[in-house]
Design an enzyme around this catalytic site. Structure first.
Site, PDB file in Angstrom:
ATOM      1  N   ARG A  34      20.610   5.125 -25.075  1.00 26.79           N
ATOM      2  CA  ARG A  34      21.777   4.101 -25.484  1.00 26.79           C
ATOM      3  C   ARG A  34      22.422   3.639 -24.118  1.00 26.79           C
ATOM      4  NH1 ARG A  34      22.959   2.780 -31.144  1.00 26.79           N
ATOM      5  NH2 ARG A  34      21.134   2.921 -32.279  1.00 26.79           N
ATOM      6  N   ARG A  61      26.962  -1.359 -25.652  1.00 27.23           N
ATOM      7  CA  ARG A  61      28.359  -1.660 -25.764  1.00 27.23           C
ATOM      8  C   ARG A  61      29.858  -1.469 -25.033  1.00 27.23           C
ATOM      9  NH1 ARG A  61      29.011  -1.600 -32.293  1.00 27.23           N
ATOM     10  NH2 ARG A  61      27.549   0.470 -32.264  1.00 27.23           N
ATOM     11  N   ARG A 101      26.668 -10.133 -25.695  1.00 25.23           N
ATOM     12  CA  ARG A 101      26.104  -9.843 -27.472  1.00 25.23           C
ATOM     13  C   ARG A 101      27.561 -10.907 -28.582  1.00 25.23           C
ATOM     14  NH1 ARG A 101      25.627  -8.974 -31.462  1.00 25.23           N
ATOM     15  NH2 ARG A 101      26.536  -6.744 -32.597  1.00 25.23           N
ATOM     16  N   ASP A 128      15.215  -1.507 -31.258  1.00 23.27           N
ATOM     17  CA  ASP A 128      15.676  -0.937 -32.055  1.00 23.27           C
ATOM     18  C   ASP A 128      14.233  -0.114 -32.336  1.00 23.27           C
ATOM     19  OD1 ASP A 128      18.253  -0.270 -33.147  1.00 23.27           O
ATOM     20  OD2 ASP A 128      16.396  -0.121 -34.756  1.00 23.27           O
ATOM     21  N   TYR A 184      15.865   5.667 -42.728  1.00 20.41           N
ATOM     22  CA  TYR A 184      16.465   4.476 -43.656  1.00 20.41           C
ATOM     23  C   TYR A 184      15.811   3.804 -44.310  1.00 20.41           C
ATOM     24  CZ  TYR A 184      19.167   4.957 -39.191  1.00 20.41           C
ATOM     25  OH  TYR A 184      20.153   5.293 -38.358  1.00 20.41           O
TER      26      TYR A 184
HETATM   27  O1  CP3 Z   1      19.247   1.817 -24.342  1.00 20.67           O
HETATM   28  C1  CP3 Z   1      19.141   2.105 -25.216  1.00 20.67           C
HETATM   29  O2  CP3 Z   1      19.317   3.258 -25.276  1.00 20.67           O
HETATM   30  C2  CP3 Z   1      18.023   1.144 -25.998  1.00 20.67           C
HETATM   31  C3  CP3 Z   1      18.225   0.470 -26.931  1.00 20.67           C
HETATM   32  C4  CP3 Z   1      18.281   1.341 -28.119  1.00 20.67           C
HETATM   33  C5  CP3 Z   1      19.081   0.831 -29.154  1.00 20.67           C
HETATM   34  N1  CP3 Z   1      18.491   1.621 -30.800  1.00 20.67           N
HETATM   35  C6  CP3 Z   1      19.305  -0.580 -29.123  1.00 20.67           C
HETATM   36  C7  CP3 Z   1      21.278  -0.280 -30.064  1.00 20.67           C
HETATM   37  C8  CP3 Z   1      17.602   2.880 -29.139  1.00 20.67           C
HETATM   38  C9  CP3 Z   1      17.035   3.557 -28.081  1.00 20.67           C
HETATM   39  C10 CP3 Z   1      17.712   2.740 -30.300  1.00 20.67           C
HETATM   40  C11 CP3 Z   1      17.431   3.500 -30.830  1.00 20.67           C
HETATM   41  C12 CP3 Z   1      17.638   3.682 -32.289  1.00 20.67           C
HETATM   42  N2  CP3 Z   1      18.211   2.713 -33.410  1.00 20.67           N
HETATM   43  C13 CP3 Z   1      17.715   5.516 -33.343  1.00 20.67           C
HETATM   44  C14 CP3 Z   1      17.599   6.300 -32.479  1.00 20.67           C
HETATM   45  C15 CP3 Z   1      18.660   6.962 -31.390  1.00 20.67           C
HETATM   46  C16 CP3 Z   1      19.843   7.680 -31.916  1.00 20.67           C
HETATM   47  O3  CP3 Z   1      20.762   6.866 -31.892  1.00 20.67           O
HETATM   48  O4  CP3 Z   1      19.606   8.856 -32.453  1.00 20.67           O
HETATM   49  C17 CP3 Z   1      18.861   4.374 -34.177  1.00 20.67           C
HETATM   50  C18 CP3 Z   1      18.883   5.929 -35.571  1.00 20.67           C
HETATM   51  C19 CP3 Z   1      18.484   3.142 -34.540  1.00 20.67           C
HETATM   52  C20 CP3 Z   1      19.389   2.094 -35.554  1.00 20.67           C
HETATM   53  C21 CP3 Z   1      20.680   2.084 -35.533  1.00 20.67           C
HETATM   54  N3  CP3 Z   1      20.623   0.800 -34.347  1.00 20.67           N
HETATM   55  C22 CP3 Z   1      21.827   1.895 -36.110  1.00 20.67           C
HETATM   56  C23 CP3 Z   1      22.002   3.465 -36.659  1.00 20.67           C
HETATM   57  C24 CP3 Z   1      22.437   1.610 -34.871  1.00 20.67           C
HETATM   58  C25 CP3 Z   1      24.239   1.122 -35.583  1.00 20.67           C
HETATM   59  C26 CP3 Z   1      24.660   2.165 -34.954  1.00 20.67           C
HETATM   60  C27 CP3 Z   1      25.065   1.894 -33.724  1.00 20.67           C
HETATM   61  O5  CP3 Z   1      25.512   2.377 -32.464  1.00 20.67           O
HETATM   62  O6  CP3 Z   1      25.934   0.849 -33.639  1.00 20.67           O
HETATM   63  C28 CP3 Z   1      21.921   0.902 -34.237  1.00 20.67           C
HETATM   64  C29 CP3 Z   1      22.118  -0.696 -33.790  1.00 20.67           C
HETATM   65  C30 CP3 Z   1      21.941  -0.582 -32.173  1.00 20.67           C
HETATM   66  N4  CP3 Z   1      21.026  -0.189 -31.808  1.00 20.67           N
HETATM   67  C31 CP3 Z   1      22.822  -1.293 -31.496  1.00 20.67           C
HETATM   68  C32 CP3 Z   1      22.457  -1.229 -30.260  1.00 20.67           C
HETATM   69  C33 CP3 Z   1      22.822  -1.441 -28.321  1.00 20.67           C
HETATM   70  C34 CP3 Z   1      24.477  -0.864 -31.243  1.00 20.67           C
HETATM   71  C35 CP3 Z   1      24.214  -2.747 -31.503  1.00 20.67           C
HETATM   72  C36 CP3 Z   1      25.404  -3.789 -31.042  1.00 20.67           C
HETATM   73  O7  CP3 Z   1      24.976  -4.188 -30.664  1.00 20.67           O
HETATM   74  O8  CP3 Z   1      25.560  -4.287 -31.962  1.00 20.67           O
END
Ligand code: CP3
Length: 351
Positions: free
Chosen positions: A30, A34, A43, A79, A156
Site C-alpha cells: 500500500r 492516502r 483522489r 485493487d 469479498y
Molecule cells: O500501493 C499499493 O499497494 C497498490 C495498490 C493496492 C490497493 N489495494 C489500492 C487501494 C493494493 C495492492 C491493494 C490490495 C488490496 N485491496 C487488498 C490486499 C492487501 C491488504 O491490504 O490486505 C485488499 C484486502 C483490498 C480490498 C480493499 N481495497 C479494501 C479492504 C479497501 C478499503 C480499506 C482502505 O484501506 O481504505 C480498499 C481500498 C483501497 N485500495 C485503497 C487503496 C489505495 C484506499 C482507498 C482510497 O484511496 O480511497
C-alpha cells in the site's frame, strides 16, 4: 534479468531469487495511498475506481512513492477486487467503510451466473497502466503486478464487504463444499489469467495477497484453500517471474502456504523474521516484516525495530524488507522515508 547500466541486477529481483545484492531491497505494501499528499490531491478529483480505470492516473499514482521514497520496487496501482466487476459483481468503495458488493454470491445459481474474464478486454486499462509504468521506471526498480488469492477474493464476493467472522464464507465451505470449490476454481482461473496478462504486459514479479487467510484453521486451509492456491501458483510457474505469497496472521499456516507455492513468502510482524524463515525453509526468500504501526513510534524506537529485522535476516541473500501488512493512511511520510534510508544504509555500515 533486469540489469542496470552498471551491469548489476536490481536488488529486488536479486533478493527474490536469493542472489546477493549490495543493499537489502525495500518496498511497502500500500505504498501508493492516502498517507501521500500527492495521492490525496488526485483522489480529491477522482474515485478509486476511476483511478484504476484511467491508465494515466493509475501509472502516475504507482510512480508517486517511487519518486518520494526511493523504494526498490513499484507495485501497480489497482485493487484485488477489480476482476470481480467483469465477473458480474457490482463493486463500489464506500468512504470510511471500504469495498461493498451489491450482489454478493451465496447460491449455486449465483455462482453459475458468474462470467469468466478476458483480461485483455475486460481489464484492459490495468494492463495499459503496466505498460505506461514500465516506460517510466529505470532498470533498478522492477514493477510488481498483483492479484488477490482465490480465498481472499472469494470472501469479498460472498460476504459483500469486509467481515469480522467470515460467517457466510465459512457457511458455504461447511454446508456446500462442492459449491465452494466450484467458486474457488473459477476464481483461480480468472486470477491466474489476470496475473499472466500483467506479466505479458510487463510486470516483473507478482504478489498474491491472501490477506484474510489467517482466519482459517490449519485443517480448513488444507481442505478448502491450499488446492486452489497451489493451482494458482502452478499456473504462474511458467511465467519466469518471482512469485510472492502473502498473508496476515499466518503463524499457524506458514508451512502450508509455502507448500502452496511462491519463491518469496510474506511474513507479518507477529513472528520473528528468523524463526519464520527457518520454518518455511532456507530455499525460499522472505518478505517483511515491520509492524505498520511501528511507523508511528519515535525514531529511535523505529530504528531499533528496523535494525532488529535486518539483524535477524543476517545478511543472507533472500530478504526483501517490507511491512507485515499495508501502510496505514495516517502514517507520517518522513518515517517511511527514514525506514528506506535505514535499510539501505545498513549494508553500507558493514551490518
Ligand atoms: O500501493 C499499493 O499497494 C497498490 C495498490 C493496492 C490497493 N489495494 C489500492 C487501494 C493494493 C495492492 C491493494 C490490495 C488490496 N485491496 C487488498 C490486499 C492487501 C491488504 O491490504 O490486505 C485488499 C484486502 C483490498 C480490498 C480493499 N481495497 C479494501 C479492504 C479497501 C478499503 C480499506 C482502505 O484501506 O481504505 C480498499 C481500498 C483501497 N485500495 C485503497 C487503496 C489505495 C484506499 C482507498 C482510497 O484511496 O480511497
Amino acid at each position: 534479468m533486469a540489469v542496470s547500466v552498471l551491469g548489476t541486477e536490481a536488488p529486488f529481483l536479486a533478493a527474490a531469487g536469493r542472489r546477493p545484492s549490495p543493499v537489502t531491497p525495500v518496498w511497502f505494501m500500500r505504498q501508493a495511498g492516502r498517507y501521500l499528499a500527492e495521492y490525496r490531491a488526485i483522489r480529491a478529483h477522482h474515485s478509486l475506481l476511476e483511478i484504476c480505470a484511467r491508465p494515466d492516473l493509475a501509472a502516475e499514482v504507482t510512480l508517486q512513492p517511487v519518486r518520494r521514497l526511493g523504494v526498490d520496487a513499484a507495485i501497480l496501482f489497482a485493487d484485488i477486487l477489480l476482476p470481480l466487476v467483469p465477473m458480474g459483481l457490482e463493486l463500489e468503495f464506500v468512504s470510511g467503510e471500504g469495498p461493498r458488493i451489491g450482489n454478493p454470491v451465496r447460491s449455486a445459481a449465483q455462482v453459475e451466473a458468474l462470467r469468466t474474464v478476458d483480461p485483455a478486454t475486460d481489464l484492459g486499462p490495468v494492463l495499459e497502466a503496466v505498460g505506461l509504468v514500465r516506460r517510466e521506471l529505470g532498470p533498478a526498480t522492477p514493477l510488481i503486478g498483483f492479484a488477490g488469492a482465490p480465498f481472499t477474493v472469494a470472501t469479498y464476493a460472498i460476504e459483500g464487504g469486509p467481515s469480522r467472522h467470515l460467517l457466510e464464507s465459512k457457511r458455504m465451505m461447511y454446508q456446500a463444499p462442492q459449491l465452494w470449490h466450484r467458486l474457488l476454481s473459477l476464481l483461480t482461473t480468472v486470477l491466474g489469467d489476470f496475473l499472466a496478462a500483467q506479466v505479458a504486459a510487463g510486470a516483473q514479479a507478482v504478489q498474491v495477497f491472501d490477506s484474510w487467510v489467517g482466519q482459517l484453521s490449519q485443517a480448513d486451509y488444507q481442505s478448502y484453500v491450499l488446492p486452489h492456491s497451489r493451482a494458482l501458483f502452478e499456473r504462474l510457474a511458467g511465467l519466469g517471474v518471482p512469485r510472492i505469497h502473502f498473508g496476515v496472521g499466518t503463524d499457524h499456516l506458514l508451512e502450508s502456504m509455502a507448500e502452496a507455492g511462491g519463491e518469496v513468502i510474506g511474513l507479518d510482524w507477529r513472528i520473528p523474521l528468523d524463526r519464520g524463515w527457518e520454518r518455511i525453509g532456507r530455499n525460499r526468500a522472505v518478505q517483511g516484516n515491520l509492524d505498520p504501526v511501528a511507523l508511528f513510534a519515535p525514531l529511535p524506537e523505529l530504528r531499533r525495530r528496523v535494525t532488529d529485522i535486518l539483524r535477524r535476516a543476517g545478511g543472507r541473500p533472500g530478504h526483501i524488507f517490507n511491512l507485515g501488512h499495508g501502510i496505514l493512511p495516517e502514517t507520517p511520510v518522513d518515517q517511511v522515508r527514514a525506514v528506506v534510508d535505514l535499510v539501505h544504509d545498513y549494508a553500507a555500515q558493514g551490518r
